[in-house]
Write a protein that holds these residues in place. Structure first.
Motif, PDB file in Angstrom:
ATOM      1  N   MET A  96      92.715  29.039  36.152  1.00 22.78           N
ATOM      2  CA  MET A  96      91.594  28.172  35.868  1.00 22.78           C
ATOM      3  C   MET A  96      91.286  28.237  34.385  1.00 22.78           C
ATOM      4  O   MET A  96      91.559  29.220  33.722  1.00 22.78           O
ATOM      5  N   LYS A  97      90.684  27.167  33.885  1.00 26.15           N
ATOM      6  CA  LYS A  97      90.309  27.081  32.482  1.00 26.15           C
ATOM      7  C   LYS A  97      88.986  27.813  32.253  1.00 26.15           C
ATOM      8  O   LYS A  97      88.248  28.098  33.197  1.00 26.15           O
ATOM      9  N   ILE A  98      88.686  28.092  30.997  1.00 28.16           N
ATOM     10  CA  ILE A  98      87.482  28.842  30.665  1.00 28.16           C
ATOM     11  C   ILE A  98      86.216  28.113  31.117  1.00 28.16           C
ATOM     12  O   ILE A  98      85.264  28.735  31.584  1.00 28.16           O
ATOM     13  N   GLY A  99      86.197  26.805  31.005  1.00 29.66           N
ATOM     14  CA  GLY A  99      85.035  26.038  31.453  1.00 29.66           C
ATOM     15  C   GLY A  99      84.826  26.144  32.953  1.00 29.66           C
ATOM     16  O   GLY A  99      83.686  26.220  33.438  1.00 29.66           O
ATOM     17  N   GLU A 100      85.911  26.156  33.699  1.00 25.81           N
ATOM     18  CA  GLU A 100      85.831  26.308  35.153  1.00 25.81           C
ATOM     19  C   GLU A 100      85.314  27.700  35.519  1.00 25.81           C
ATOM     20  O   GLU A 100      84.486  27.843  36.420  1.00 25.81           O
ATOM     21  N   LEU A 101      85.793  28.698  34.804  1.00 27.86           N
ATOM     22  CA  LEU A 101      85.328  30.067  35.041  1.00 27.86           C
ATOM     23  C   LEU A 101      83.848  30.189  34.721  1.00 27.86           C
ATOM     24  O   LEU A 101      83.083  30.815  35.463  1.00 27.86           O
ATOM     25  N   SER A 102      83.441  29.576  33.640  1.00 31.06           N
ATOM     26  CA  SER A 102      82.028  29.587  33.262  1.00 31.06           C
ATOM     27  C   SER A 102      81.172  28.942  34.345  1.00 31.06           C
ATOM     28  O   SER A 102      80.137  29.485  34.747  1.00 31.06           O
ATOM     29  N   LYS A 103      81.616  27.817  34.828  1.00 30.97           N
ATOM     30  CA  LYS A 103      80.863  27.091  35.860  1.00 30.97           C
ATOM     31  C   LYS A 103      80.791  27.893  37.152  1.00 30.97           C
ATOM     32  O   LYS A 103      79.743  27.980  37.782  1.00 30.97           O
TER      33      LYS A 103
END
Length: 122
Positions: free
Chosen positions: A1-8
């Motif tokens: 997963m991308k960093i934005g997905e992990l953040s979300k």
């Protein structure tokens, strides 16, 4: 997963996720283009980091013990008990020192306001 997905998924800001990476707490893979890609276990790792930070452990200690955290965010290997007990003792000592400082400050405030110590401490 991308960093934005992990953040979300974790509710942790991208900036903090990058900080965790700088501290060696979170290790992403990199695409040929340099983008971060996190494994499926990354959300659990982030939750563990947050739980350990919430318990007052500094990131340098978390880096040493993160691999010993298993299962849920709060489950740890028994070998970490001495380290955690020592950290708890440090926190208790700081609380004791702060309580003493608070009492001294309350006495000073009371003296400047012409109140008794009992009135200042509540």
């Amino acid at each position: 997963m991308k960093i934005g997905e992990l953040s979300k998924e974790t509710g942790v800001a991208i900036r903090l996720l990058r900080y965790y990476e700088e501290q060696g707490l979170l290790v992403p893979d990199r695409t040929p283009g340099g983008q971060r890609r996190y494994g499926s276990d990354a959300p659990a790792v982030v939750r563990r980091i947050r739980a350990l930070l919430g318990a007052g452990l500094p990131t340098r200690v978390i880096a040493e013990v993160l691999d010993c955290v298993c299962g849920s965010e709060a489950e740890i290997e028994p070998c970490l008990s001495p380290l955690l007990v020592a950290r708890l003792d440090e926190i208790d000592a700081r609380i004791h020192d702060l309580q003493g400082a608070r009492s001294s400050l309350a006495a000073l405030v009371a003296a400047t306001e012409g109140k008794s110590l009992a009135d200042a401490t509540g």
